[in-house]
Design an enzyme around this catalytic site. Structure first.
Site, PDB file in Angstrom:
ATOM      1  CD1 TRP A 150      -0.480  -1.658   3.074  1.00  0.00           C
ATOM      2  CD2 TRP A 150       0.437   0.352   3.422  1.00  0.00           C
ATOM      3  NE1 TRP A 150       0.207  -1.714   4.266  1.00  0.00           N
ATOM      4  CE2 TRP A 150       0.782  -0.481   4.513  1.00  0.00           C
ATOM      5  CE3 TRP A 150       0.919   1.669   3.431  1.00  0.00           C
ATOM      6  CZ2 TRP A 150       1.558  -0.066   5.588  1.00  0.00           C
ATOM      7  CZ3 TRP A 150       1.691   2.096   4.504  1.00  0.00           C
ATOM      8  CH2 TRP A 150       2.003   1.234   5.558  1.00  0.00           C
ATOM      9  CG  ASN A 151       5.056   1.211   0.622  1.00  0.00           C
ATOM     10  OD1 ASN A 151       4.606   0.205   0.084  1.00  0.00           O
ATOM     11  ND2 ASN A 151       6.332   1.483   0.661  1.00  0.00           N
ATOM     12  CE  LYS A 174      -3.800  -9.195  -2.970  1.00  0.00           C
ATOM     13  NZ  LYS A 174      -4.072  -8.119  -1.980  1.00  0.00           N
ATOM     14  N   GLY A 227       6.527  -6.116  -0.106  1.00  0.00           N
ATOM     15  CA  GLY A 227       5.714  -6.045   1.100  1.00  0.00           C
ATOM     16  C   GLY A 227       6.496  -6.495   2.311  1.00  0.00           C
ATOM     17  CG  LEU A 250      11.011  -9.484   1.266  1.00  0.00           C
ATOM     18  CD1 LEU A 250      11.444 -10.806   1.840  1.00  0.00           C
ATOM     19  CD2 LEU A 250       9.535  -9.513   0.895  1.00  0.00           C
ATOM     20  CB  CYS A 283      10.998  -0.570   1.343  1.00  0.00           C
ATOM     21  SG  CYS A 283      11.189   0.196  -0.260  1.00  0.00           S
TER      22      CYS A 283
HETATM   23  P1  NAI Z   1       1.767  -7.455   3.530  1.00  0.00           P
HETATM   24  O1  NAI Z   1       3.120  -7.915   3.222  1.00  0.00           O
HETATM   25  O2  NAI Z   1       0.910  -8.338   4.339  1.00  0.00           O
HETATM   26  O3  NAI Z   1       0.978  -7.096   2.192  1.00  0.00           O
HETATM   27  C1  NAI Z   1       1.596  -6.862   0.939  1.00  0.00           C
HETATM   28  C2  NAI Z   1       0.766  -7.516  -0.152  1.00  0.00           C
HETATM   29  O4  NAI Z   1       0.824  -8.928  -0.005  1.00  0.00           O
HETATM   30  C3  NAI Z   1      -0.714  -7.171  -0.121  1.00  0.00           C
HETATM   31  O5  NAI Z   1      -1.192  -7.077  -1.442  1.00  0.00           O
HETATM   32  C4  NAI Z   1      -1.323  -8.369   0.573  1.00  0.00           C
HETATM   33  O6  NAI Z   1      -2.682  -8.561   0.272  1.00  0.00           O
HETATM   34  C5  NAI Z   1      -0.478  -9.487   0.033  1.00  0.00           C
HETATM   35  N1  NAI Z   1      -0.392 -10.702   0.842  1.00  0.00           N
HETATM   36  C6  NAI Z   1      -0.359 -10.806   2.191  1.00  0.00           C
HETATM   37  N2  NAI Z   1      -0.227 -12.086   2.562  1.00  0.00           N
HETATM   38  C7  NAI Z   1      -0.181 -12.830   1.436  1.00  0.00           C
HETATM   39  C8  NAI Z   1      -0.050 -14.226   1.152  1.00  0.00           C
HETATM   40  N3  NAI Z   1       0.066 -15.135   2.135  1.00  0.00           N
HETATM   41  N4  NAI Z   1      -0.026 -14.636  -0.134  1.00  0.00           N
HETATM   42  C9  NAI Z   1      -0.118 -13.746  -1.128  1.00  0.00           C
HETATM   43  N5  NAI Z   1      -0.257 -12.422  -0.931  1.00  0.00           N
HETATM   44  C10 NAI Z   1      -0.289 -11.956   0.338  1.00  0.00           C
HETATM   45  O7  NAI Z   1       1.934  -6.031   4.216  1.00  0.00           O
HETATM   46  P2  NAI Z   1       0.874  -5.177   5.078  1.00  0.00           P
HETATM   47  O8  NAI Z   1       0.065  -6.067   5.937  1.00  0.00           O
HETATM   48  O9  NAI Z   1       0.159  -4.284   4.169  1.00  0.00           O
HETATM   49  O10 NAI Z   1       1.877  -4.359   5.984  1.00  0.00           O
HETATM   50  C11 NAI Z   1       2.537  -5.009   7.072  1.00  0.00           C
HETATM   51  C12 NAI Z   1       3.956  -4.544   7.232  1.00  0.00           C
HETATM   52  O11 NAI Z   1       4.697  -4.809   6.074  1.00  0.00           O
HETATM   53  C13 NAI Z   1       4.134  -3.059   7.439  1.00  0.00           C
HETATM   54  O12 NAI Z   1       3.966  -2.727   8.777  1.00  0.00           O
HETATM   55  C14 NAI Z   1       5.537  -2.848   6.971  1.00  0.00           C
HETATM   56  O13 NAI Z   1       6.441  -3.088   8.022  1.00  0.00           O
HETATM   57  C15 NAI Z   1       5.736  -3.879   5.915  1.00  0.00           C
HETATM   58  N6  NAI Z   1       5.633  -3.325   4.566  1.00  0.00           N
HETATM   59  C16 NAI Z   1       6.771  -3.238   3.821  1.00  0.00           C
HETATM   60  C17 NAI Z   1       6.721  -2.707   2.553  1.00  0.00           C
HETATM   61  C18 NAI Z   1       7.923  -2.558   1.715  1.00  0.00           C
HETATM   62  O14 NAI Z   1       7.984  -1.682   0.866  1.00  0.00           O
HETATM   63  N7  NAI Z   1       8.916  -3.399   1.842  1.00  0.00           N
HETATM   64  C19 NAI Z   1       5.474  -2.216   1.977  1.00  0.00           C
HETATM   65  C20 NAI Z   1       4.327  -2.372   2.825  1.00  0.00           C
HETATM   66  C21 NAI Z   1       4.433  -2.913   4.080  1.00  0.00           C
END
Ligand code: NAI
Ligand code: MG
Length: 491
Positions: A150-151, A174, A227, A250, A283
């Protein structure tokens, strides 16, 4: 209220389960649209559409034409940048001051990879086999799943999509359940640009309901994900069961390292932009500020002064510096980490809790927060907060700076501030991170590879080499003359 469906095979499609879910504006706290709640059957439909396009018109299109379509898409993105940027602000709380430029900049990835599409060249390989000619071909993988956070929804999609399409793949995206709207609005541009239907598909919904079935679908040949490390690990495990390649981005806990010989004012600005830009929800956030001990106190004083002036409020106002936290759960997570830091004995010198003021309607604001007296083994120094929270850690010399910087599971990025060129080179060599910035922070471009060392990820996005992440190589052997050797003897 606006209602969004899946985008599959060039059509807007109702969710098979007949359900939608709400998406909020994090600034007002109000629901502003509803989004199709995807399930396995929507995923199957989208993957079929993508597979048909791959095996049909798109798969047989010559790469020059493919490249031209990407360049056309770039032009449409530039035309639509203000509108797409505004949707990101509404759905995500990102600053309009940032989004105008970011959305326009996205176009460069499509232009760059559009140009690369017909420069994907194999090689003629000299061989030790007499009379046999050997060459390589780089071929697309097929249907690529892209799972985005979402960021920065559209930018992080773009980093995957531009390269994947240039390489000749088709896509099923997705997006995050918190910020799906911009990807759906973006989908409209594909038809106008002239892409065959099914090249680009969007299935919305939750990670477990729509993301997970997409990863395990037998016709998906690769997943590109940005994510959390938690979801990234699950996806990697599921991919391993299929022997499927992945790219994973990640996040991190990036060190921003300031030496006493640095330009102090520039370093202060770099430290602030490193952690407070985009409300810390990036990130590459420079969330560990390593300060050489001799400048520590003066630097912290100036940092608090400048960060204390941050204007918080309506992300649609060009005057705003720091917007709301995007999701309720993220808001809670940031506050929890502030509590953890205090319990661990860190000293809070700025912020330290939720913020409310005259122009902070909703309740999802966290004050820019700075902790000193942080030890690198504290959770606040080791774990990604993903919010406006900075940990300051002192160091003596180069050797100690490197030791602290590298003593972490992550390795996405690092910053170094110094006027000594030798030190700049030594530091950039020794830092275990996919990106090192010297006397700047946050520079990224379509031309340069981006990705993580260690737990920060797998594979690279952007730049020439990233296109290989979406290709596989085939070795072709052609005999000059068909020979009839004894088939029972291997030569
Ligand atoms: P998330 O990693 O759960 O979500 C990212 C994407 O993955 C979303 O589209 C979600 O629906 C999908 N997803 C989640 N679980 C999945 C699975 N088992 N299989 C397939 N797709 C799946 O991140 P969330 O819950 O939005 O944020 C949680 C933490 O993640 C944040 O607090 C932050 O620390 C971190 N984050 C890191 C990012 C980065 O740029 N590296 C970006 C966003 C969040
Ligand atoms: Mg939203």
């Amino acid at each position: 209220m606006k209602s969004y469906n899946h985008y599959i095979g060039g059509q807007w499609v109702d969710p098979a389960g007949g359900e939608w879910f709400d998406t909020e504006n994090p600034y007002t706290g109000e629901v502003w649209a509803r989004i199709a709640r995807g399930t396995e059957s929507d995923v199957s439909r989208a993957v079929s559409a993508a597979k048909m396009a791959f095996e049909g018109e798109w798969g047989s299109m010559n790469p020059t034409k493919r490249g031209k379509l990407l360049v056309r898409l770039a032009e449409l993105i530039e035309r639509e940048a203000p509108r797409l940027g505004e949707i990101e602000v509404r759905d995500n709380g990102k600053l309009i001051a940032e989004m105008g430029a970011q959305t326009r900049y996205m176009a460069e990835w499509y232009r760059y990879y559009g140009g690369l599409a017909d420069k994907i060249e194999g090689a003629v390989i000299p061989t030790d086999k007499p009379g046999i000619f050997n060459f390589t071909r780089y071929e697309p993988l097929g249907v690529v799943a892209m799972i985005t956070p979402w960021n920065s929804p559209l930018l992080l999609l773009t980093w995957k999509l531009a390269a994947a399409l240039a390489a000749g793949n088709t896509a099923v995206v997705k997006p995050s359940e918190f910020t799906s709207a911009s990807t759906l609005e973006f989908a409209e541009l594909f038809e106008e640009a002239g892409f065959p239907p099914g090249v680009f598909n969007v299935v919305t919904g939750f990670g477990a309901e729509a993301g997970a079935p997409l990863v395990v679908h037998p016709h998906v040949e690769k997943v590109a994900f940005t994510g959390s490390d938690v979801a990234g690990q699950k996806i990697y495990e599921a991919a391993a069961k299929k022997i499927m390649p992945v790219t994973l981005e990640l996040g991190g806990k990036s060190p921003n390292i300031v030496f006493a010989d640095a330009d102090m004012e520039a370093a202060v600005m770099g430290a602030i932009s490193g952690i407070f830009a985009a409300t810390g929800q990036t990130c590459i956030a420079g969330s560990r500020l390593l300060l050489q001990r001799s400048i520590h106190d003066d630097f912290v004083k100036r940092l608090v002064e400048v960060a204390g002036e941050a204007r918080m409020g309506d992300p649609m106002s060009p005057e705003t510096h720091v917007g709301p936290i995007t999701t309720r759960s993220q808001f809670q997570k940031v506050l929890d980490y502030i509590g953890i830091a205090k319990a661990e004995g860190a000293t809070c010198v700025l912020g330290g809790g939720p913020y409310s003021g005259p122009s902070t309607k909703g309740s999802q604001f966290v004050a820019p927060t700075i902790f000193t007296n942080v030890r690198n083994d504290m959770r606040i120094a080791q774990e990604e907060v993903f919010g406006p929270v900075l940990s300051v850690i002192p160091f003596e010399d180069e050797v100690e700076a490197i030791a602290i910087a590298n003593d972490i599971d992550f390795g996405l990025a690092a910053g170094v501030w110094t006027s000594d060129i030798g030190r700049a080179l030594r530091m950039s060599e020794r830092l275990r991170a996919g990106t090192v910035w010297v006397n700047t922070y946050r520079a990224v471009s379509f031309t340069s590879p981006f990705g993580g060392y260690k737990r920060s990820g797998e594979g690279r996005e952007s730049g020439k080499e990233a296109i290989k992440e979406f290709l596989q190589v085939k070795s072709v052997w052609i005999a000059q003359e068909a020979s009839t050797q004894n088939p029972f003897i291997i030569r």
